[in-house]
Enzyme design. Structure first.
Site, PDB file in Angstrom:
ATOM      1  N   PRO A  36       0.830  -1.215   0.000  1.00 49.52           N
ATOM      2  CA  PRO A  36       0.000   0.000   0.000  1.00 49.52           C
ATOM      3  C   PRO A  36       0.863   1.263   0.000  1.00 49.52           C
ATOM      4  O   PRO A  36       0.506   2.271  -0.596  1.00 49.52           O
ATOM      5  CB  PRO A  36      -0.814  -0.091   1.290  1.00 49.52           C
ATOM      6  N   PRO A  80      57.162  -2.476   9.994  1.00 46.97           N
ATOM      7  CA  PRO A  80      58.227  -2.229  10.952  1.00 46.97           C
ATOM      8  C   PRO A  80      58.366  -3.266  12.068  1.00 46.97           C
ATOM      9  O   PRO A  80      59.358  -3.257  12.780  1.00 46.97           O
ATOM     10  CB  PRO A  80      57.846  -0.869  11.552  1.00 46.97           C
ATOM     11  N   ASP A  87      64.984 -10.625   5.988  1.00 45.49           N
ATOM     12  CA  ASP A  87      65.927  -9.747   6.678  1.00 45.49           C
ATOM     13  C   ASP A  87      65.883  -9.949   8.182  1.00 45.49           C
ATOM     14  O   ASP A  87      64.932 -10.515   8.705  1.00 45.49           O
ATOM     15  CB  ASP A  87      65.505  -8.296   6.449  1.00 45.49           C
ATOM     16  N   LYS A 113      71.332  -8.634   7.489  1.00 46.77           N
ATOM     17  CA  LYS A 113      72.626  -7.951   7.497  1.00 46.77           C
ATOM     18  C   LYS A 113      72.831  -7.293   8.855  1.00 46.77           C
ATOM     19  O   LYS A 113      71.905  -6.746   9.423  1.00 46.77           O
ATOM     20  CB  LYS A 113      72.657  -6.869   6.415  1.00 46.77           C
ATOM     21  N   GLY A 132      62.107  -5.466   5.946  1.00 44.35           N
ATOM     22  CA  GLY A 132      61.504  -4.682   7.022  1.00 44.35           C
ATOM     23  C   GLY A 132      60.997  -3.358   6.460  1.00 44.35           C
ATOM     24  O   GLY A 132      61.587  -2.788   5.540  1.00 44.35           O
ATOM     25  N   ASP A 191      59.400  -0.604   4.368  1.00 46.74           N
ATOM     26  CA  ASP A 191      59.067  -0.490   2.945  1.00 46.74           C
ATOM     27  C   ASP A 191      60.324  -0.811   2.127  1.00 46.74           C
ATOM     28  O   ASP A 191      61.416  -0.349   2.468  1.00 46.74           O
ATOM     29  CB  ASP A 191      58.608   0.953   2.661  1.00 46.74           C
ATOM     30  N   ILE A 215      62.285   2.334   0.903  1.00 42.23           N
ATOM     31  CA  ILE A 215      62.765   3.379   1.819  1.00 42.23           C
ATOM     32  C   ILE A 215      63.919   2.779   2.612  1.00 42.23           C
ATOM     33  O   ILE A 215      63.722   1.921   3.486  1.00 42.23           O
ATOM     34  CB  ILE A 215      61.633   3.892   2.737  1.00 42.23           C
ATOM     35  N   THR A 233      56.469   1.997   6.446  1.00 44.40           N
ATOM     36  CA  THR A 233      57.854   2.274   6.809  1.00 44.40           C
ATOM     37  C   THR A 233      57.964   2.588   8.305  1.00 44.40           C
ATOM     38  O   THR A 233      56.970   2.986   8.937  1.00 44.40           O
ATOM     39  CB  THR A 233      58.400   3.435   5.950  1.00 44.40           C
ATOM     40  N   ALA A 234      59.178   2.392   8.834  1.00 42.81           N
ATOM     41  CA  ALA A 234      59.365   2.561  10.279  1.00 42.81           C
ATOM     42  C   ALA A 234      58.883   3.935  10.756  1.00 42.81           C
ATOM     43  O   ALA A 234      58.281   4.052  11.829  1.00 42.81           O
ATOM     44  CB  ALA A 234      60.836   2.363  10.629  1.00 42.81           C
ATOM     45  N   MET A 274      68.675   4.461  11.166  1.00 38.20           N
ATOM     46  CA  MET A 274      70.048   3.985  11.402  1.00 38.20           C
ATOM     47  C   MET A 274      70.912   5.103  11.973  1.00 38.20           C
ATOM     48  O   MET A 274      72.069   5.276  11.588  1.00 38.20           O
ATOM     49  CB  MET A 274      70.674   3.487  10.067  1.00 38.20           C
ATOM     50  N   GLY A 276      60.228  -0.250  17.480  1.00 37.48           N
ATOM     51  CA  GLY A 276      58.901   0.338  17.292  1.00 37.48           C
ATOM     52  C   GLY A 276      57.873  -0.658  16.771  1.00 37.48           C
ATOM     53  O   GLY A 276      58.195  -1.525  15.957  1.00 37.48           O
TER      54      GLY A 276
HETATM   55  C1  LIG Z   1      68.001  -0.545   6.661  1.00 37.81           C
HETATM   56  S1  LIG Z   1      66.796   0.481   7.389  1.00 37.81           S
HETATM   57  C2  LIG Z   1      65.359  -0.247   6.772  1.00 37.81           C
HETATM   58  C3  LIG Z   1      64.186   0.675   6.766  1.00 37.81           C
HETATM   59  C4  LIG Z   1      62.946   0.026   6.269  1.00 37.81           C
HETATM   60  N1  LIG Z   1      63.053  -0.288   4.866  1.00 37.81           N
HETATM   61  C5  LIG Z   1      61.710   0.891   6.501  1.00 37.81           C
HETATM   62  O1  LIG Z   1      61.064   1.335   5.530  1.00 37.81           O
HETATM   63  O2  LIG Z   1      61.350   1.090   7.659  1.00 37.81           O
HETATM   64  C6  LIG Z   1      66.856  -0.059   9.047  1.00 37.81           C
HETATM   65  C7  LIG Z   1      66.554   1.040  10.034  1.00 37.81           C
HETATM   66  O3  LIG Z   1      65.170   1.321  10.042  1.00 37.81           O
HETATM   67  C8  LIG Z   1      64.782   1.693  11.339  1.00 37.81           C
HETATM   68  N2  LIG Z   1      63.794   0.728  11.817  1.00 37.81           N
HETATM   69  C9  LIG Z   1      63.281  -0.301  11.148  1.00 37.81           C
HETATM   70  N3  LIG Z   1      62.369  -0.960  11.884  1.00 37.81           N
HETATM   71  C10 LIG Z   1      62.318  -0.323  13.054  1.00 37.81           C
HETATM   72  C11 LIG Z   1      61.567  -0.506  14.239  1.00 37.81           C
HETATM   73  N4  LIG Z   1      60.674  -1.489  14.354  1.00 37.81           N
HETATM   74  N5  LIG Z   1      61.761   0.345  15.266  1.00 37.81           N
HETATM   75  C12 LIG Z   1      62.632   1.353  15.138  1.00 37.81           C
HETATM   76  N6  LIG Z   1      63.364   1.577  14.054  1.00 37.81           N
HETATM   77  C13 LIG Z   1      63.226   0.768  13.023  1.00 37.81           C
HETATM   78  C14 LIG Z   1      66.028   1.666  12.205  1.00 37.81           C
HETATM   79  O4  LIG Z   1      66.565   2.946  12.215  1.00 37.81           O
HETATM   80  C15 LIG Z   1      66.878   0.690  11.469  1.00 37.81           C
HETATM   81  O5  LIG Z   1      68.229   0.895  11.759  1.00 37.81           O
END
Ligand SMILES: C[S@@+](CC[C@H](N)C(=O)[O-])C[C@H]1O[C@@H](n2cnc3c(N)ncnc32)[C@H](O)[C@@H]1O
Length: 476
Positions: free
Chosen positions: A45, A240, A263, A285, A316, A318, A321, A346-347, A398, A427
């Site tokens: 309706p 991360p 890694d 590494k 780890g 991205d 990055i 990324t971290a 790093m 982190g």
């Molecule tokens: C070779 S770089 C790799 C970065 C990675 N490709 C990214 O996009 O996060 C490694 C560095 O990323 C940072 N990192 C990666 N994971 C992390 C986490 N869970 N907590 C703090 N720093 C982190 C640190 O400074 C570490 O020495």
């Protein structure tokens, strides 16, 4: 196991379907019929908002009367409405619902009385629609909410482009049949194709042209059943640390891999998500002593792919990055290995969010700089003068070992010693530690708190927002 209902997919294009009721439930059922191309008659309706919407868009024929069998039979005999293929009764008048049910039983028309399983010859499932791929979920009318929860999970697992994928496969079906004569050969061909890069090219990148090339190439290579074809590589950003931060796409590709190269920073829980039979190779590494040199890792990927393997390279954060993903991709291109890159969190993004502050904020920072604190020998140094004047939130990856240089470099070029600084160690993981100080206290904080990599140093006024974003101002 027995079936309470037989799931079938009905072709309702141009078929008459009848709905009794004009409310919201009736409108939602009408919507399904409309999507399936049925000719929908509605007896009610009055119409509610949603059903009115269908009427205004000419999707239904409305008969503004209260349902009666007599009226319906008269209308049918006058040719005003054909006998329906399916009927739904969704009214709050139980006498009407029962009359509809009795009428359909007598005529042998399948009927569904909404929300009353015992008066249903059929039920409408929750659907995941990637037309022509359709997934139907039913709990046999026991719990529509559970069906919707399952549907929601499936929605996240099945990429939106699977419809496009099915259409493309359909286009090539005859050609594949003509090229590969045996049933077993065709099955193997399709299985190989569907477990590889091709699927993602079509379904998630909308890159149909490139995907078609892959298909044609695979078809050309498939002269002999079981012939070895080139494998492929997935450079996957694993995020991360918190395994939940991996993307759906990353997970999907990881689960296709025959070999996983990973890694040091990749969480074990993520590795556990790979197929049980997948080979796992650690290529982590460590600073100063490279367990596996980068060139060897890249070459390993090329060699494995040339053996026809699907290789997941888990990284780890991205891959692009500070992940050396581009170097790996370059060698893959040189060797003609199909590959794809799956971005990861990324971290910088993960750590700041889990530490409780943003990287940009209208009032504090309009830009972000991602900076490596670990300079390659011979590379140009960090431009502290530019950074100090930029107003950027600065994220040093790093950077722990070079904290002294970061601290003095920024202060010498005019950044206030009181600028907030955060260090986030591990982190997003269960053992995350956040330490807050100001620029002139960066080094002493690292020493006092014995902060070790992996850790990010973040410098900028945005860190002060943390106070406002934490209920009760409590921090770890
Ligand atoms: C070779 S770089 C790799 C970065 C990675 N490709 C990214 O996009 O996060 C490694 C560095 O990323 C940072 N990192 C990666 N994971 C992390 C986490 N869970 N907590 C703090 N720093 C982190 C640190 O400074 C570490 O020495």
């Amino acid at each position: 196991m027995s079936l309470d209902y037989l799931p079938i997919f009905l072709n309702l294009k141009q078929q008459p379907c009848l709905i009794i009721g004009g409310g919201a439930v009736a409108a939602r059922k009408a919507d399904l019929f409309i999507q399936a191309g049925a000719v929908v008659d509605v007896i009610a309706p009055e119409l509610g908002n949603e059903m009115n919407f269908h009427l205004e868009h000419d999707k239904i024929n409305w008969h503004p009367v209260k349902f009666s069998v007599l009226w319906l039979e008269q209308l049918e005999s006058l040719g005003g409405i054909p006998q329906p293929k399916l009927v739904i009764s969704a009214t709050d008048d139980q006498a009407v619902n029962l009359a509809v049910y009795a009428y359909c039983q007598q005529k042998g028309i399948p009927v569904n009385v909404a929300d009353q399983t015992k008066y249903c010859d059929f039920i409408l499932p929750a659907i995941v629609n990637r037309n022509p791929v359709i997934i139907a979920v039913s709990t046999g009318g026991r719990s529509p909410v559970l069906a919707r929860v399952i549907k929601a999970r499936l929605e996240t697992l099945v990429p939106a482009g699977y419809g496009r994928l099915a259409n493309l496969l359909g286009q090539y079906r005859d050609q594949v049949k003509a090229t590969i004569s045996t049933l077993v050969g065709r099955k193997l061909f399709w299985e190989n194709l569907l477990s590889g890069l091709f699927v993602d090219k079509v379904a998630t990148s909308n890159d149909t042209k490139e995907a078609e090339q892959l298909l044609v190439q695979a078809l050309a290579e498939h002269n002999v059943v079981g012939q070895q074809t080139t494998g492929e590589v997935y450079l996957i950003g694993a995020g991360p640390g918190d395994p939940d931060l991996m993307t759906f796409k990353g997970l999907r590709l990881l689960q296709q891999a025959d070999v996983v190269l990973y890694d040091r920073l990749v969480a074990p829980e993520i590795l556990d998500m790979a197929r049980r039979e997948a080979e796992r190779i650690y290529v982590g590494k460590k600073d100063k002593h490279h367990a596996v040199p980068q060139q060897d890792i890249s070459q390993m990927m090329v060699d494995l792919a040339k053996q026809g393997k699907k290789v997941a390279r888990l990284k780890g954060g991205d891959p692009y990055i500070f992940g050396r993903g581009a170097e790996e991709a370059e060698l893959l291109v040189e060797n003609n290995i199909p590959y794809q890159v799956v971005p990861g969190i990324t971290a910088a993004a993960g750590c700041s969010a889990y530490a409780g502050f943003p990287l940009t904020h209208r009032d504090y920072a309009q830009s972000v700089a991602l900076v490596t604190g670990h300079q390659q020998a011979g590379a140009a140094g960090i431009d502290y003068a530019r950074l100090a004047q930029s107003g950027d939130t600065m994220v040093f990856y790093m950077g722990i070992k070079n904290a002294q240089k970061i601290q003095s470099g920024l202060m010498e070029h005019g950044l206030s010693p009181q600028t907030p600084v955060a260090i986030i160690e591990n982190g997003t993981k269960a053992n995350q530690r956040v330490s807050i100080s100001q620029l002139d206290g960066l080094v002493s904080m690292i020493e006092a708190e014995v902060i070790k990599p992996p850790a990010l140093i973040i410098v900028g006024e945005v860190i002060s927002v943390r106070e406002k974003l934490t209920p009760g101002g409590q921090h770890d």
